[in-house]
Design a protein around this motif. Structure first.
Motif, PDB file in Angstrom:
ATOM      1  N   CYS A  91       0.868  -1.181   0.000  1.00 16.84           N
ATOM      2  CA  CYS A  91       0.000   0.000   0.000  1.00 16.84           C
ATOM      3  C   CYS A  91       0.904   1.231   0.000  1.00 16.84           C
ATOM      4  CB  CYS A  91      -0.894  -0.024   1.241  1.00 16.84           C
ATOM      5  SG  CYS A  91      -1.957   1.413   1.358  1.00 16.84           S
TER       6      CYS A  91
ATOM      7  N   LYS B 259       0.199   9.399   0.600  1.00 14.56           N
ATOM      8  CA  LYS B 259      -0.941   8.549   0.964  1.00 14.56           C
ATOM      9  C   LYS B 259      -2.170   9.358   1.380  1.00 14.56           C
ATOM     10  CE  LYS B 259      -1.208   4.924   0.860  1.00 14.56           C
ATOM     11  NZ  LYS B 259      -1.583   4.175  -0.377  1.00 14.56           N
TER      12      LYS B 259
ATOM     13  N   GLN C 251      -5.829  -5.983   4.335  1.00 18.30           N
ATOM     14  CA  GLN C 251      -6.172  -6.439   2.989  1.00 18.30           C
ATOM     15  C   GLN C 251      -4.943  -6.875   2.188  1.00 18.30           C
ATOM     16  OE1 GLN C 251      -7.944  -2.699   2.212  1.00 18.30           O
ATOM     17  NE2 GLN C 251      -6.391  -1.995   0.793  1.00 18.30           N
TER      18      GLN C 251
HETATM   19 MN    MN Z   1      -3.974   0.806   0.318  1.00 16.84          MN
END
Ligand code: MN
Ligand code: PEP
Length: 337
Positions: free
Chosen positions: A102, A131, A312
């Motif tokens: 991520c 981010k 995730q």
């Molecule tokens: Mn992400």
């Protein structure tokens, strides 16, 4: 409207039509097809000038575009667009997987994950340096330092890199280091950002806003194309519905519908769509079956230590399993993977 020129029209002929379009106050967008040149004429009430072009003997046909998105529509361009991210082609027969963490956390983390996703068959490395976090207290990314690691790891692994720009002022910096700029879900309607990435010629990965209709999604892509950048890949990453058992709801039918409405490539991001590691592989398979040209998958060597989206993120062995199964589905559908 779209003007299709007769096969074999010379450069001088094309120039003549282009000049006329400009003289009338419209913007021409030229597309070189395999056999013919087509010119999109963009501007309010352009269709009223239809007869002027129909009277030209080098013009084969003049067709209105009924959709509000023009350059993005299949009516404008019947053939599928293939976007080249360095030497990786997205939108052709091959299913392309973009994978990585991520967020870029440090050099070693990125190099380790990049090597593992490459070995498993990923063709593009993902990783966020800027981010968009829901909380201002969460890790915001390494900024330029993260971009430098991406560029270095890209060189070592020979994987092209995609990373997000959140603000028009970041675009110049991001394209200095990355091979593709990501416009995230939260910025899908940041029109100044869309125009800025549209002025560049770097490929753009445009993610669907979590509360955006398909029409709004395609209108956002239209901003980029109308600014001159035709290298756009769409990404379905889940939308907000009443269902809260998953992070978002992956809108599978959109993947098939985009193929009907647009010539642009589309990929799916089952990681952000589900927010659950256990669902990523099955939704990846479903997306490929629905016609997706590729996938974006979050992978982390130690998800429990990830600075963002650990829930995730797949471990490298799980990612390898996903790739194996996805490949057999892609092959059954006549696609390369
Ligand atoms: Mn992400
Ligand atoms: C991402 O891909 O890093 C991301 C933040 O995704 P999205 O914009 O789809 O939420």
């Amino acid at each position: 409207m779209v003007i299709t020129l007769k096969a074999g029209t010379t450069e001088k002929g094309i120039e003549h039509v282009v000049e006329k379009i400009k003289e009338l106050g419209f913007t021409p967008h030229i597309s070189h097809g395999e056999e013919r040149v087509i010119i999109g004429v963009i501007g309010e009430n352009a269709i009223r000038s239809r007869e002027i072009f129909e009277a030209m003997f080098i013009v084969d046909s003049v067709m209105p575009i009924s959709r509000p998105y023009k350059l993005v529509s299949r009516e404008f361009k019947g053939e599928a667009t293939v976007v080249e991210v360095k030497d990786v082609k997205v939108g052709g027969n091959e299913v392309v997987v973009m994978a990585g963490p991520c967020a870029v956390e440090n050099r070693e983390q990125l190099l380790e994950i990049a090597s593992q996703v490459k070995e498993a068959g990923a063709k593009i490395l993902r990783g966020g340096a800027f981010k968009p976090r829901s909380s201002p207290y969460s890790f915001q990314g390494l900024g330029e330092e993260g971009l430098k690691y991406l560029a270095e790891v890209s060189k070592i692994t020979e994987l092209p890199v995609v990373t997000e720009a959140m603000d028009p002022r970041q675009v110049e910096l991001v394209i200095r280091y990355a091979d593709m700029v990501q416009v995230g879900a939260r910025n899908m309607q940041n029109f100044d950002l869309l125009k800025e990435v549209g002025r560049s010629r770097k490929p753009v990965l445009l993610k669907r806003g979590m509360a955006s209709t398909l029409k709004e999604f395609l209108m956002s892509a239209e901003y980029i194309l109308s600014s001159g950048n035709y290298n756009v890949i769409l990404c379905e990453r889940g939308i907000r519905t009443f269902e809260d058992a998953t992070r978002f709801t992956l809108d599978l039918s959109t993947l098939s519908l985009i193929k009907e409405l647009s010539h642009l490539p589309v990929i799916a991001d089952p990681s952000h769509a589900t927010g659950k590691r256990s669902l990523v592989a099955s939704m990846a398979n479903a997306a490929i079956a629905a016609g997706s040209d590729g996938l974006m998958i979050e992978v982390h060597s130690r998800p429990e230590e990830a600075l963002s989206d650990g829930f995730q993120s797949l471990t490298p062995p799980d990612f390898r399993k996903l790739m194996r199964r996805m490949r057999s589905i892609a092959k059954a559908l006549g696609r390369k993977a």
